[in-house]
Design a protein around this motif. Structure first.
Motif, short mmCIF file in Angstrom:
data_model
loop_
_atom_site.label_atom_id
_atom_site.label_comp_id
_atom_site.label_asym_id
_atom_site.label_seq_id
_atom_site.Cartn_x
_atom_site.Cartn_y
_atom_site.Cartn_z
N MET A 153 0.84 -1.11 0.13
CA MET A 153 0.14 -0.10 -0.11
C MET A 153 0.88 1.24 -0.25
O MET A 153 1.54 1.25 0.66
N GLY A 154 0.80 2.07 -0.98
CA GLY A 154 1.46 3.32 -1.21
C GLY A 154 1.08 4.15 0.29
O GLY A 154 0.03 4.27 0.94
N PRO A 155 2.10 4.98 0.45
CA PRO A 155 2.04 5.78 1.65
C PRO A 155 0.77 7.06 1.48
O PRO A 155 0.10 7.41 2.47
N SER A 156 0.34 7.31 0.41
CA SER A 156 -0.58 8.27 0.13
C SER A 156 -2.04 7.93 -0.12
O SER A 156 -2.91 8.53 -0.69
N VAL A 157 -2.04 6.60 0.58
CA VAL A 157 -3.49 6.11 0.24
C VAL A 157 -4.17 5.93 1.63
O VAL A 157 -3.94 5.02 2.50
N PRO A 158 -5.08 7.10 2.00
CA PRO A 158 -5.61 6.70 3.34
C PRO A 158 -6.96 5.97 3.48
O PRO A 158 -7.35 5.61 4.66
N ALA A 159 -7.61 5.62 2.46
CA ALA A 159 -8.75 4.77 2.48
C ALA A 159 -8.60 3.62 2.56
O ALA A 159 -9.91 2.90 3.09
N LEU A 160 -7.71 3.16 2.33
CA LEU A 160 -7.47 1.24 2.48
C LEU A 160 -6.32 0.81 3.34
O LEU A 160 -5.55 1.64 3.62
N ARG A 161 -6.52 0.00 3.89
CA ARG A 161 -5.48 -0.86 4.67
C ARG A 161 -4.85 -2.12 4.27
O ARG A 161 -5.79 -2.77 3.53
N VAL A 162 -3.86 -2.51 4.55
CA VAL A 162 -3.36 -3.66 4.23
C VAL A 162 -4.20 -4.85 4.72
O VAL A 162 -4.36 -4.67 5.96
N GLY A 163 -4.75 -5.74 4.06
CA GLY A 163 -5.32 -6.94 4.33
C GLY A 163 -6.88 -6.55 4.15
O GLY A 163 -7.66 -7.53 4.38
N ASP A 164 -7.31 -5.43 3.49
CA ASP A 164 -8.75 -5.17 3.34
C ASP A 164 -9.08 -6.02 2.12
O ASP A 164 -8.23 -6.33 1.19
N ARG A 165 -10.25 -6.53 2.03
CA ARG A 165 -10.74 -7.35 1.00
C ARG A 165 -11.41 -6.31 0.01
O ARG A 165 -12.14 -5.42 0.30
N VAL A 166 -10.98 -6.30 -1.31
CA VAL A 166 -11.20 -5.24 -2.37
C VAL A 166 -11.89 -5.94 -3.69
O VAL A 166 -11.38 -7.07 -3.88
N ALA A 167 -12.76 -5.10 -4.19
CA ALA A 167 -12.86 -5.26 -5.72
C ALA A 167 -12.47 -4.47 -6.43
O ALA A 167 -12.04 -3.05 -6.05
N VAL A 168 -11.83 -4.66 -7.66
CA VAL A 168 -10.97 -3.72 -8.36
C VAL A 168 -11.53 -3.69 -9.85
O VAL A 168 -12.03 -4.79 -10.50
N PHE A 169 -11.68 -2.52 -10.29
CA PHE A 169 -12.06 -2.17 -11.94
C PHE A 169 -11.51 -0.92 -12.15
O PHE A 169 -11.85 0.11 -11.46
N PRO A 170 -10.84 -0.64 -13.39
CA PRO A 170 -10.27 -1.82 -14.23
C PRO A 170 -9.06 -2.54 -13.52
O PRO A 170 -8.33 -1.67 -12.95
N ALA A 171 -8.73 -3.68 -13.99
CA ALA A 171 -7.63 -4.30 -13.44
C ALA A 171 -7.13 -5.30 -14.44
O ALA A 171 -7.28 -6.59 -14.15
N PRO A 172 -6.24 -4.78 -15.21
CA PRO A 172 -5.52 -5.99 -16.36
C PRO A 172 -4.94 -6.74 -15.74
O PRO A 172 -4.03 -6.48 -14.71
#
Length: 260
Positions: A1-20
């Motif tokens: 997880m990049g340092p400038s990403v406040p909304a998510l934490r390592v270990g969160d379950r996520v859906a992603v789109f788009p995601a080649p």
């Protein structure tokens, strides 16, 4: 997880789109492409959460714009073909949320049953039955139809166009028929009909605020209408032939492959 990403934490379950490359064991995606999935949503629902809802919202944006440009009366119905499909059901629900009358067009009695189960008051016409055009005329009840949202394509386009108001627009979002259209230029020219294509492959070019709103709406729809994101079946990769068979015969939902 990049340092400038406040909304998510390592270990969160996520859906992603788009995601080649999303069938890989590990992928890297921009933070804005990842949406935290609530514990209340299953993995199966999460897997269709974004792609189906985003497609439906892209279609509805086009319909909204076209209805406004045509100054469509509030009682002008929206004709939705493929209304029992995974995306079609989401289009119907959100159109109703906007207060638009909806007429559903489907290909089979089984698909019609799916629509009636979800919306008993929505008129449903089965295009595979004889005399379906007369049924559709009755469902429209002489009201102008400025927009048709079509997922069938192929020869069906020629059959549905007579129900479109002069100067109206066919919004194409699918190609279930996988066949060429059989239209003459005059059929469009004489009534100044228009065709507008909507493809999720172009969604990444939409403004950032629209993409963010679509992701938020996906979570809201999943919370309010979870049955519309229900998965028909899920198969391990070793049972690929069974998954293909289910996808060909279900007609009313998504079939998943699970790699683990």
């Amino acid at each position: 997880m990049g340092p400038s990403v406040p909304a998510l934490r390592v270990g969160d379950r996520v859906a992603v789109f788009p995601a080649p490359g999303a069938w890989s064991e590990h992928i890297t995606v921009p933070a804005e492409a990842a949406v935290a999935v609530p514990d209340s949503l299953s993995d199966e629902t999460a897997s269709v959460l974004l792609v189906n809802t985003i497609t439906s919202r892209d279609v509805l944006r086009a319909v909204d714009e076209l209805r406004a440009a045509a100054a469509a009366p509030s009682d002008s119905p929206l004709l939705v073909s493929g209304a029992a499909s995974a995306v079609g059901k989401l289009i119907v629900q959100q159109a109703r949320d906007r207060g638009w009358p909806v007429v559903a067009v489907v290909r089979s009695d089984r698909a019609a049953s799916t629509v009636r189960t979800n919306w008993p008051d929505v008129p449903v016409v089965v295009s595979g039955s004889g005399g379906w055009q007369r049924e559709l005329e009755g469902a429209v009840r002489g009201r102008p139809v400025p927009v048709i949202a079509d997922a069938h394509g192929g020869p069906f386009v020629r059959e549905i166009l007579p129900f479109l108001d002069d100067g109206g627009t066919l919004v194409v979002w699918g190609d279930l028929a996988a066949q060429p259209w059989t239209l003459s230029t005059l059929e469009l020219l004489m009534r100044e009909l228009k065709v507008r294509a909507v493809s999720i492959t172009r969604w990444a070019t939409r403004p950032g605020d629209i993409r963010a709103a679509d992701r938020r709406a996906a979570l809201q729809i999943a919370a309010q209408h979870p049955h519309l994101l229900a998965v028909h079946a899920a198969y391990p990769l070793a049972e690929l032939p069974s998954a293909i068979s289910a996808a060909r015969t279900s007609g009313t939902g998504t079939v998943l492959l699970k790699l683990n």
